[in-house]
Design a protein around this motif. Structure first.
Motif, PDB file in Angstrom:
ATOM      1  N   LEU A 148       1.111  -1.237  -0.277  1.00  0.00           N
ATOM      2  CA  LEU A 148       0.118  -0.120   0.250  1.00  0.00           C
ATOM      3  C   LEU A 148       0.924   1.059  -0.275  1.00  0.00           C
ATOM      4  CD1 LEU A 148      -3.162  -1.439   2.163  1.00  0.00           C
ATOM      5  CD2 LEU A 148      -3.156  -1.008   0.038  1.00  0.00           C
ATOM      6  N   ALA A 149       1.945   1.194   0.514  1.00  0.00           N
ATOM      7  CA  ALA A 149       2.864   2.311   0.350  1.00  0.00           C
ATOM      8  C   ALA A 149       3.590   2.462  -0.721  1.00  0.00           C
ATOM      9  CB  ALA A 149       3.835   2.101   1.823  1.00  0.00           C
ATOM     10  N   ARG A 150       3.893   1.431  -1.176  1.00  0.00           N
ATOM     11  CA  ARG A 150       4.347   1.086  -2.328  1.00  0.00           C
ATOM     12  C   ARG A 150       3.599   1.965  -4.052  1.00  0.00           C
ATOM     13  NH1 ARG A 150       9.144   0.415  -5.571  1.00  0.00           N
ATOM     14  NH2 ARG A 150       8.428  -0.270  -7.902  1.00  0.00           N
ATOM     15  N   ALA A 151       2.193   1.588  -3.470  1.00  0.00           N
ATOM     16  CA  ALA A 151       1.293   2.097  -4.207  1.00  0.00           C
ATOM     17  C   ALA A 151       0.579   3.997  -4.391  1.00  0.00           C
ATOM     18  CB  ALA A 151      -0.301   1.173  -3.928  1.00  0.00           C
ATOM     19  N   ALA A 152       1.285   4.208  -2.947  1.00  0.00           N
ATOM     20  CA  ALA A 152       0.835   5.753  -2.914  1.00  0.00           C
ATOM     21  C   ALA A 152       1.589   6.492  -3.621  1.00  0.00           C
ATOM     22  CB  ALA A 152       0.707   5.941  -1.398  1.00  0.00           C
ATOM     23  N   HIS A 153       2.782   5.893  -3.438  1.00  0.00           N
ATOM     24  CA  HIS A 153       4.006   5.946  -3.556  1.00  0.00           C
ATOM     25  C   HIS A 153       3.770   6.354  -5.313  1.00  0.00           C
ATOM     26  CE1 HIS A 153       8.733   7.584  -4.712  1.00  0.00           C
ATOM     27  NE2 HIS A 153       8.780   6.603  -6.134  1.00  0.00           N
ATOM     28  N   GLU A 154       3.605   4.734  -6.461  1.00  0.00           N
ATOM     29  CA  GLU A 154       3.148   4.989  -7.942  1.00  0.00           C
ATOM     30  C   GLU A 154       1.929   6.154  -8.471  1.00  0.00           C
ATOM     31  OE1 GLU A 154       2.724   1.360  -7.610  1.00  0.00           O
ATOM     32  OE2 GLU A 154       4.816   0.388  -8.824  1.00  0.00           O
ATOM     33  N   MET A 155       1.492   6.326  -7.233  1.00  0.00           N
ATOM     34  CA  MET A 155      -0.077   6.907  -7.610  1.00  0.00           C
ATOM     35  C   MET A 155       0.602   8.388  -7.347  1.00  0.00           C
ATOM     36  SD  MET A 155      -3.131   4.853  -5.521  1.00  0.00           S
ATOM     37  CE  MET A 155      -4.041   5.824  -5.365  1.00  0.00           C
ATOM     38  N   SER A 156       1.577   9.169  -7.041  1.00  0.00           N
ATOM     39  CA  SER A 156       1.878  10.243  -6.551  1.00  0.00           C
ATOM     40  C   SER A 156       2.040  10.991  -8.387  1.00  0.00           C
ATOM     41  CB  SER A 156       2.703  10.785  -5.583  1.00  0.00           C
ATOM     42  OG  SER A 156       4.401   9.893  -5.869  1.00  0.00           O
ATOM     43  N   PHE A 157       2.618   9.320  -9.261  1.00  0.00           N
ATOM     44  CA  PHE A 157       2.648  10.278 -10.372  1.00  0.00           C
ATOM     45  C   PHE A 157       2.171   9.813 -11.927  1.00  0.00           C
ATOM     46  CE2 PHE A 157       6.826   7.903  -7.875  1.00  0.00           C
ATOM     47  CZ  PHE A 157       7.833   8.660  -9.168  1.00  0.00           C
ATOM     48  N   GLU A 158       0.961  10.078 -11.086  1.00  0.00           N
ATOM     49  CA  GLU A 158       0.188  10.101 -12.530  1.00  0.00           C
ATOM     50  C   GLU A 158      -0.317  11.533 -12.781  1.00  0.00           C
ATOM     51  OE1 GLU A 158      -4.896  10.682 -11.847  1.00  0.00           O
ATOM     52  OE2 GLU A 158      -4.420  10.071 -10.073  1.00  0.00           O
ATOM     53  N   ASN A 159      -0.043  12.320 -12.916  1.00  0.00           N
ATOM     54  CA  ASN A 159       0.240  13.491 -13.264  1.00  0.00           C
ATOM     55  C   ASN A 159       1.304  13.265 -14.558  1.00  0.00           C
ATOM     56  OD1 ASN A 159       2.372  13.947 -11.880  1.00  0.00           O
ATOM     57  ND2 ASN A 159       2.294  15.952 -11.291  1.00  0.00           N
ATOM     58  N   GLN A 160       2.072  12.408 -14.289  1.00  0.00           N
ATOM     59  CA  GLN A 160       2.970  12.157 -15.352  1.00  0.00           C
ATOM     60  C   GLN A 160       2.763  11.519 -16.628  1.00  0.00           C
ATOM     61  OE1 GLN A 160       6.818  13.169 -15.536  1.00  0.00           O
ATOM     62  NE2 GLN A 160       5.853  14.281 -13.383  1.00  0.00           N
ATOM     63  N   TYR A 161       1.235  10.801 -16.535  1.00  0.00           N
ATOM     64  CA  TYR A 161       0.473  10.095 -17.538  1.00  0.00           C
ATOM     65  C   TYR A 161      -0.394  10.845 -18.321  1.00  0.00           C
ATOM     66  CZ  TYR A 161       2.515   6.687 -15.448  1.00  0.00           C
ATOM     67  OH  TYR A 161       3.420   5.265 -14.704  1.00  0.00           O
ATOM     68  N   ASP A 162      -0.897  10.363 -19.234  1.00  0.00           N
ATOM     69  CA  ASP A 162      -1.632  11.348 -20.805  1.00  0.00           C
ATOM     70  C   ASP A 162      -2.917  11.437 -19.624  1.00  0.00           C
ATOM     71  OD1 ASP A 162       0.404  12.030 -22.376  1.00  0.00           O
ATOM     72  OD2 ASP A 162       0.787  10.218 -22.907  1.00  0.00           O
ATOM     73  N   TYR A 163      -2.793   9.535 -19.210  1.00  0.00           N
ATOM     74  CA  TYR A 163      -4.494   8.780 -19.576  1.00  0.00           C
ATOM     75  C   TYR A 163      -4.833   8.168 -17.955  1.00  0.00           C
ATOM     76  CZ  TYR A 163      -5.695  10.161 -24.687  1.00  0.00           C
ATOM     77  OH  TYR A 163      -5.560  10.184 -25.744  1.00  0.00           O
ATOM     78  N   ALA A 164      -5.605   8.533 -17.067  1.00  0.00           N
ATOM     79  CA  ALA A 164      -5.875   8.034 -16.040  1.00  0.00           C
ATOM     80  C   ALA A 164      -7.063   6.786 -15.845  1.00  0.00           C
ATOM     81  CB  ALA A 164      -5.534   8.678 -14.998  1.00  0.00           C
ATOM     82  N   ILE A 165      -6.976   5.991 -15.626  1.00  0.00           N
ATOM     83  CA  ILE A 165      -8.318   5.060 -15.668  1.00  0.00           C
ATOM     84  C   ILE A 165      -8.816   4.690 -14.218  1.00  0.00           C
ATOM     85  CG2 ILE A 165      -9.385   2.750 -16.181  1.00  0.00           C
ATOM     86  CD1 ILE A 165      -7.514   3.057 -19.247  1.00  0.00           C
ATOM     87  N   VAL A 166      -9.819   4.859 -13.622  1.00  0.00           N
ATOM     88  CA  VAL A 166      -9.998   4.169 -12.396  1.00  0.00           C
ATOM     89  C   VAL A 166     -10.554   3.009 -12.508  1.00  0.00           C
ATOM     90  CG1 VAL A 166     -11.010   4.571  -9.726  1.00  0.00           C
ATOM     91  CG2 VAL A 166      -9.993   6.688 -11.200  1.00  0.00           C
ATOM     92  N   ASN A 167     -10.440   2.014 -12.235  1.00  0.00           N
ATOM     93  CA  ASN A 167     -10.627   0.825 -12.499  1.00  0.00           C
ATOM     94  C   ASN A 167     -11.763   0.214 -11.582  1.00  0.00           C
ATOM     95  OD1 ASN A 167     -11.073  -2.209 -13.046  1.00  0.00           O
ATOM     96  ND2 ASN A 167      -8.827  -3.231 -12.240  1.00  0.00           N
ATOM     97  N   GLN A 168     -12.794   0.961 -11.772  1.00  0.00           N
ATOM     98  CA  GLN A 168     -13.842   0.726 -11.102  1.00  0.00           C
ATOM     99  C   GLN A 168     -14.682  -0.946 -10.988  1.00  0.00           C
ATOM    100  OE1 GLN A 168     -15.621   2.256  -8.403  1.00  0.00           O
ATOM    101  NE2 GLN A 168     -15.125   4.304  -8.904  1.00  0.00           N
ATOM    102  N   SER A 169     -14.184  -1.972 -12.568  1.00  0.00           N
ATOM    103  CA  SER A 169     -14.755  -2.473 -13.176  1.00  0.00           C
ATOM    104  C   SER A 169     -14.089  -2.816 -14.186  1.00  0.00           C
ATOM    105  CB  SER A 169     -16.510  -2.888 -13.328  1.00  0.00           C
ATOM    106  OG  SER A 169     -16.377  -2.455 -14.960  1.00  0.00           O
ATOM    107  N   VAL A 170     -13.430  -4.596 -14.274  1.00  0.00           N
ATOM    108  CA  VAL A 170     -12.780  -4.298 -15.639  1.00  0.00           C
ATOM    109  C   VAL A 170     -13.370  -4.235 -16.949  1.00  0.00           C
ATOM    110  CG1 VAL A 170     -11.726  -6.417 -16.873  1.00  0.00           C
ATOM    111  CG2 VAL A 170     -12.024  -6.638 -14.020  1.00  0.00           C
ATOM    112  N   ASP A 171     -14.960  -4.793 -17.526  1.00  0.00           N
ATOM    113  CA  ASP A 171     -15.297  -3.898 -18.153  1.00  0.00           C
ATOM    114  C   ASP A 171     -15.439  -2.878 -18.796  1.00  0.00           C
ATOM    115  OD1 ASP A 171     -15.941  -6.870 -18.339  1.00  0.00           O
ATOM    116  OD2 ASP A 171     -18.086  -6.302 -18.100  1.00  0.00           O
ATOM    117  N   GLN A 172     -15.670  -1.909 -17.343  1.00  0.00           N
ATOM    118  CA  GLN A 172     -15.529  -0.206 -17.447  1.00  0.00           C
ATOM    119  C   GLN A 172     -14.336   0.240 -17.757  1.00  0.00           C
ATOM    120  OE1 GLN A 172     -14.089   0.714 -14.572  1.00  0.00           O
ATOM    121  NE2 GLN A 172     -13.490   2.481 -15.521  1.00  0.00           N
ATOM    122  N   ALA A 173     -13.086  -0.292 -16.983  1.00  0.00           N
ATOM    123  CA  ALA A 173     -11.553   0.182 -17.604  1.00  0.00           C
ATOM    124  C   ALA A 173     -11.325  -0.697 -18.647  1.00  0.00           C
ATOM    125  CB  ALA A 173     -10.630  -0.426 -16.258  1.00  0.00           C
ATOM    126  N   VAL A 174     -11.295  -1.139 -19.306  1.00  0.00           N
ATOM    127  CA  VAL A 174     -11.333  -2.050 -20.849  1.00  0.00           C
ATOM    128  C   VAL A 174     -11.972  -0.900 -21.345  1.00  0.00           C
ATOM    129  CG1 VAL A 174     -11.487  -3.864 -22.208  1.00  0.00           C
ATOM    130  CG2 VAL A 174     -10.801  -4.786 -20.365  1.00  0.00           C
TER     131      VAL A 174
END
Length: 269
Positions: A148-174
């Protein structure tokens, strides 16, 4: 004119990224998942060229010194990297390349290449991610906190990406990912390589890592340093400069490498 694209995907462990990627590739004609090169020993059932390109530590470090990787890292004493020729080969047959990378690999690609598309897959929140990880039944409380600590660290880089997908469900994310691909593959953007990639989890350059993690081969390091200077300056390194590089490096190479290591990592020798 549309070009084949490079899609770089990152996301914390447990977010469902692998499941999403497999379904996206299954539903996208002309898409291939990039295969990384590694020094990790092959496990039972793994196939060279399908799961990884398995090479020796010596070969990997020589390739890193030759600047053959778009990105690479030292993770838990094993090297992993994306070889540029592999990506070029995928693109050469008008096929999209999908790279499943952690955030440090993705940032290397972003710094050293143009034309890639960066997609970050994230959970609705860390509490939800914790619930998913606990549901696996494979994590000790200590390991769960580390993830979870690593996940929080990785999520801090989200603004370096062009798109962010919130995985509420696999079908929606796909579906979201497929929409991104549909949009981006219509854009006339060509993938190109411009920088000098290569870092480890500690932040060392390819040359420093080769010296620190497998002894110092002075001739190899000298040649690799010259290559880095060529790439950085963007001009031909003259014989005059090489002679002076040789003089200084042959005398002070080890102290230079270790001082560079301290500067990158903030650690003592």
């Amino acid at each position: 004119m549309a070009y084949p694209r490079v899609f770089v995907v990152s996301g914390p462990s447990g977010v469902g990224k692998t499941t999403i990627i497999k379904e996206v590739v299954r539903r996208t004609p002309g898409m291939r998942i990039s295969v990384s090169m590694t020094t990790r020993p092959r496990r039972p059932g793994e196939i060279h060229g399908r799961d990884y390109f398995f090479v020796s530590r010596e070969e990997f470090q020589q390739r890193a010194a030759n600047l053959e990787f778009l990105e690479w890292a030292l993770i838990y004493d094993n090297f992993y990297g994306t070889h540029r020729d592999h990506i070029v080969q995928i693109l050469s047959v008008n096929t999209h390349a999908l790279l499943d990378l952690d955030t440090q690999g993705a940032i290397q690609i972003k710094e050293n290449c143009q034309g890639a598309v960066f997609v970050f897959v994230k959970p609705p929140d860390l509490d939800e991610l914790g619930t998913r990880l606990r549901g696996r039944g494979t994590e000790t409380p200590a390991n769960l906190q580390k993830r979870l600590a690593r996940a929080a660290h990785e999520m801090s880089f989200e603004n370096q990406y062009d798109y962010a997908i919130v995985n509420q469900s696999v079908d929606q994310a796909v579906d979201e990912f497929l929409s991104i691909i549909s949009k981006e593959q219509q854009r006339p953007v060509k993938f190109s390589i411009s920088g000098t990639p290569g870092t480890t989890a500690g932040g060392e350059s390819a040359v420093v890592a080769a010296a620190l993690h497998q002894g110092i081969d002075r001739e190899q390091i000298l040649a690799a340093l010259e290559q880095e200077v060529r790439a950085t300056l963007g001009i031909e390194v003259t014989d005059w400069l090489r002679e002076r590089m040789e003089h200084v490096l042959r005398r002070d190479l080890e102290s230079i490498v270790r001082e560079t290591y301290r500067e990158f990592t903030g650690r003592g020798a």
